[in-house]
Design a protein around this motif. Structure first.
Motif, PDB file in Angstrom:
ATOM      1  N   ARG A   9      30.007  11.980 -56.823  1.00 15.46           N
ATOM      2  CA  ARG A   9      31.163  12.350 -56.001  1.00 15.46           C
ATOM      3  C   ARG A   9      31.306  11.431 -54.797  1.00 15.46           C
ATOM      4  NH1 ARG A   9      31.260  18.542 -54.610  1.00 15.46           N
ATOM      5  NH2 ARG A   9      33.416  17.940 -54.145  1.00 15.46           N
ATOM      6  N   ARG A  10      30.829  10.210 -54.919  1.00 12.74           N
ATOM      7  CA  ARG A  10      30.837   9.321 -53.758  1.00 12.74           C
ATOM      8  C   ARG A  10      32.246   8.908 -53.342  1.00 12.74           C
ATOM      9  NH1 ARG A  10      28.693   6.306 -58.048  1.00 12.74           N
ATOM     10  NH2 ARG A  10      29.915   4.469 -58.651  1.00 12.74           N
ATOM     11  N   THR A  11      33.223   8.926 -54.276  1.00 10.52           N
ATOM     12  CA  THR A  11      34.578   8.502 -53.921  1.00 10.52           C
ATOM     13  C   THR A  11      35.168   9.389 -52.838  1.00 10.52           C
ATOM     14  OG1 THR A  11      34.967   7.607 -56.135  1.00 10.52           O
ATOM     15  CG2 THR A  11      36.905   8.091 -54.785  1.00 10.52           C
ATOM     16  N   GLU A  12      35.168  10.709 -53.058  1.00 13.75           N
ATOM     17  CA  GLU A  12      35.770  11.602 -52.069  1.00 13.75           C
ATOM     18  C   GLU A  12      34.919  11.715 -50.805  1.00 13.75           C
ATOM     19  OE1 GLU A  12      35.250  12.346 -55.263  1.00 13.75           O
ATOM     20  OE2 GLU A  12      34.299  14.307 -55.548  1.00 13.75           O
ATOM     21  N   TYR A  13      33.607  11.687 -50.948  1.00 14.22           N
ATOM     22  CA  TYR A  13      32.745  11.772 -49.768  1.00 14.22           C
ATOM     23  C   TYR A  13      32.939  10.556 -48.860  1.00 14.22           C
ATOM     24  CZ  TYR A  13      29.914  15.886 -50.945  1.00 14.22           C
ATOM     25  OH  TYR A  13      29.480  17.169 -51.183  1.00 14.22           O
ATOM     26  N   LEU A  14      32.932   9.364 -49.451  1.00 13.21           N
ATOM     27  CA  LEU A  14      33.059   8.155 -48.641  1.00 13.21           C
ATOM     28  C   LEU A  14      34.476   7.970 -48.123  1.00 13.21           C
ATOM     29  CD1 LEU A  14      30.785   5.672 -50.622  1.00 13.21           C
ATOM     30  CD2 LEU A  14      30.267   6.948 -48.542  1.00 13.21           C
ATOM     31  N   ALA A  15      35.475   8.458 -48.863  1.00 14.71           N
ATOM     32  CA  ALA A  15      36.845   8.409 -48.346  1.00 14.71           C
ATOM     33  C   ALA A  15      36.961   9.226 -47.062  1.00 14.71           C
ATOM     34  CB  ALA A  15      37.817   8.923 -49.402  1.00 14.71           C
ATOM     35  N   LEU A  16      36.377  10.410 -47.071  1.00 16.87           N
ATOM     36  CA  LEU A  16      36.384  11.240 -45.865  1.00 16.87           C
ATOM     37  C   LEU A  16      35.586  10.592 -44.744  1.00 16.87           C
ATOM     38  CD1 LEU A  16      35.871  14.731 -47.529  1.00 16.87           C
ATOM     39  CD2 LEU A  16      37.910  13.975 -46.293  1.00 16.87           C
ATOM     40  N   TYR A  17      34.456   9.989 -45.081  1.00 16.61           N
ATOM     41  CA  TYR A  17      33.609   9.369 -44.062  1.00 16.61           C
ATOM     42  C   TYR A  17      34.333   8.222 -43.363  1.00 16.61           C
ATOM     43  CZ  TYR A  17      30.060   6.201 -42.216  1.00 16.61           C
ATOM     44  OH  TYR A  17      29.351   5.345 -41.415  1.00 16.61           O
ATOM     45  N   TYR A  18      34.911   7.304 -44.144  1.00 19.45           N
ATOM     46  CA  TYR A  18      35.554   6.141 -43.536  1.00 19.45           C
ATOM     47  C   TYR A  18      36.826   6.526 -42.782  1.00 19.45           C
ATOM     48  CZ  TYR A  18      32.303   3.022 -45.856  1.00 19.45           C
ATOM     49  OH  TYR A  18      31.167   2.372 -46.246  1.00 19.45           O
ATOM     50  N   ALA A  19      37.562   7.508 -43.288  1.00 17.66           N
ATOM     51  CA  ALA A  19      38.735   7.975 -42.552  1.00 17.66           C
ATOM     52  C   ALA A  19      38.326   8.600 -41.218  1.00 17.66           C
ATOM     53  CB  ALA A  19      39.513   8.981 -43.398  1.00 17.66           C
ATOM     54  N   TRP A  20      37.227   9.343 -41.239  1.00 17.78           N
ATOM     55  CA  TRP A  20      36.771  10.034 -40.028  1.00 17.78           C
ATOM     56  C   TRP A  20      36.276   9.054 -38.969  1.00 17.78           C
ATOM     57  CZ3 TRP A  20      37.383  14.180 -37.410  1.00 17.78           C
ATOM     58  CH2 TRP A  20      36.434  14.619 -36.484  1.00 17.78           C
ATOM     59  N   ILE A  21      35.446   8.086 -39.367  1.00 18.20           N
ATOM     60  CA  ILE A  21      34.928   7.150 -38.365  1.00 18.20           C
ATOM     61  C   ILE A  21      36.045   6.246 -37.843  1.00 18.20           C
ATOM     62  CG2 ILE A  21      32.595   7.185 -39.313  1.00 18.20           C
ATOM     63  CD1 ILE A  21      33.129   4.432 -40.505  1.00 18.20           C
ATOM     64  N   GLY A  22      37.065   5.979 -38.679  1.00 14.19           N
ATOM     65  CA  GLY A  22      38.207   5.218 -38.188  1.00 14.19           C
ATOM     66  C   GLY A  22      38.981   5.990 -37.138  1.00 14.19           C
ATOM     67  N   LEU A  23      39.157   7.293 -37.370  1.00 10.27           N
ATOM     68  CA  LEU A  23      39.861   8.132 -36.401  1.00 10.27           C
ATOM     69  C   LEU A  23      39.071   8.246 -35.104  1.00 10.27           C
ATOM     70  CD1 LEU A  23      42.187  10.095 -35.750  1.00 10.27           C
ATOM     71  CD2 LEU A  23      40.811  11.919 -36.779  1.00 10.27           C
ATOM     72  N   VAL A  24      37.776   8.502 -35.215  1.00  7.85           N
ATOM     73  CA  VAL A  24      36.934   8.627 -34.022  1.00  7.85           C
ATOM     74  C   VAL A  24      36.863   7.299 -33.276  1.00  7.85           C
ATOM     75  CG1 VAL A  24      34.587   9.083 -33.211  1.00  7.85           C
ATOM     76  CG2 VAL A  24      35.589  10.510 -34.997  1.00  7.85           C
ATOM     77  N   GLY A  25      36.739   6.203 -34.037  1.00  4.25           N
ATOM     78  CA  GLY A  25      36.671   4.893 -33.399  1.00  4.25           C
ATOM     79  C   GLY A  25      37.924   4.542 -32.631  1.00  4.25           C
ATOM     80  N   GLY A  26      39.081   5.035 -33.092  1.00  4.74           N
ATOM     81  CA  GLY A  26      40.321   4.754 -32.385  1.00  4.74           C
ATOM     82  C   GLY A  26      40.565   5.662 -31.197  1.00  4.74           C
ATOM     83  N   CYS A  27      40.087   6.903 -31.279  1.00  2.00           N
ATOM     84  CA  CYS A  27      40.360   7.874 -30.212  1.00  2.00           C
ATOM     85  C   CYS A  27      39.374   7.786 -29.054  1.00  2.00           C
ATOM     86  CB  CYS A  27      40.341   9.291 -30.785  1.00  2.00           C
ATOM     87  SG  CYS A  27      41.691   9.635 -31.930  1.00  2.00           S
ATOM     88  N   GLY A  28      38.150   7.326 -29.330  1.00  2.00           N
ATOM     89  CA  GLY A  28      37.135   7.285 -28.280  1.00  2.00           C
ATOM     90  C   GLY A  28      37.560   6.516 -27.040  1.00  2.00           C
ATOM     91  N   PRO A  29      37.973   5.239 -27.177  1.00  2.00           N
ATOM     92  CA  PRO A  29      38.399   4.486 -25.991  1.00  2.00           C
ATOM     93  C   PRO A  29      39.638   5.073 -25.323  1.00  2.00           C
ATOM     94  CG  PRO A  29      37.878   3.002 -27.805  1.00  2.00           C
ATOM     95  CD  PRO A  29      37.885   4.387 -28.370  1.00  2.00           C
ATOM     96  N   LEU A  30      40.522   5.704 -26.106  1.00  3.06           N
ATOM     97  CA  LEU A  30      41.721   6.300 -25.520  1.00  3.06           C
ATOM     98  C   LEU A  30      41.380   7.461 -24.598  1.00  3.06           C
ATOM     99  CD1 LEU A  30      44.116   6.312 -28.618  1.00  3.06           C
ATOM    100  CD2 LEU A  30      44.039   4.674 -26.725  1.00  3.06           C
TER     101      LEU A  30
END
Length: 299
Positions: free
Chosen positions: A215-236
């Motif tokens: 099930r790595r497709t859905e797990y990693l899709a959620l992981y990369y989407a999440w770290i992208g969101l956190v990475g963008g919001c942190g400095p803001l």
């Protein structure tokens, strides 16, 4: 698909060493080109070298084994990701990762400003601090990987404890003092080992203990989407907080208070919360069997 689970920590360590050395070499080469050449040609040369390196990277990736499509499923992708979010281990992992990433973003983005504006270090010495951190990262990477292969998630506790200690050390660092640079250099050594230790041990936990092979497709899709969101919001979030505390000055006992103090205190709270979530995640991992990982050497 390529690296067995039993040696993924060491693989991440070696990969991190190669990445740090390549990055350092590229920065030194770019600095030399910018110093030796003049005009627009120096930038065109750097762009050309970057494009050439990218094309070479793609060509070298073709012979890498693996990457075959997974089995066809009738389950819709959105439904599969909702099922993945029902996994309490994944939710705890994403929560702990978000808090840790926010703290690290504060360190990487605002600590150089702290060194220049409050500690009083010149830009040349701030660059030396970054070089020192990278050097320690190279020297410590394989050790972190070796330790995580043998102890699993246990090294992460030490990493987070060190990460929580860093803001305290930065707040206690003497301002505008002749020993400020040497104190900052020691902290840079600790920070370099900590940053790389977190990435290596965290990635091993993700791929070995959290993500199931099937099930790595859905797990990693959620992981990369999440770290992208956190990475963008942190400095803001951190940027406006720094602006709001720009006029903050004072002293509490032996701790100087300035505009960066709220950010450093916030990073301590984020790391402390991350540590609590990690402990809960480790307890849940101990109570449940690890996800099945296929041995790449077995047909």
């Amino acid at each position: 698909e390529i690296v067995p689970a039993a040696m993924r920590g060491r693989m991440y360590g070696i990969n991190n060493i190669i990445g740090l050395l390549a990055t350092t070499t590229a920065l030194l080469a770019a600095s030399w080109i910018l110093d030796e050449l003049t005009g627009l040609s120096r930038f065109m040369m750097l762009i050309g070298l970057g494009v050439g390196a990218g094309v070479l990277c793609v060509l070298l990736a073709f012979p890498i084994p693996g990457g075959a499509p997974g089995r066809l499923r009738e389950t819709a992708h959105w439904a599969a990701m909702r099922e993945a979010l029902a996994d309490r281990r994944l939710v705890l992992y994403l929560s702990y990762t978000a808090l840790t990433m926010v703290a690290m973003q504060i360190f990487s983005a605002f600590v150089p400003l702290l060194m220049k504006e409050e500690i009083g270090l010149p830009s040349s010495r701030i660059v030396l601090l970054e070089v020192a951190g990278s050097a320690v990262g190279v020297l410590s990477s394989y050790g972190w990987g070796w330790w995580s292969d043998r102890r699993g998630t246990r090294p992460l506790r030490l990493v987070l404890l060190l990460m929580g200690l860093l803001p305290v050390l930065w707040m206690l660092l003497p301002r505008q003092h002749e020993w400020s640079f040497f104190g900052a250099l020691i902290i840079a050594f600790v920070a370099g080992a900590t940053y790389n230790g977190w990435w290596i041990t965290d990635q091993r936990m993700l791929y070995v203990d959290i993500v199931p092979e099937e099930r790595r497709t859905e797990y990693l899709a959620l992981y990369y989407a999440w770290i992208g969101l956190v990475g963008g919001c942190g400095p803001l979030i951190a940027g406006p907080l720094l602006d709001a505390s720009a006029d903050l000055q004072g002293r509490w006992w032996i701790v100087p208070i300035d505009a960066y103090t709220p950010l450093l205190v916030g990073s301590i709270l984020a790391v402390a919360s991350s540590f609590v979530l990690l402990q809960r995640l480790r307890a849940r991992l101990a109570d449940t069997p690890p996800p099945l990982q296929r041995d790449p050497h077995v047909a």
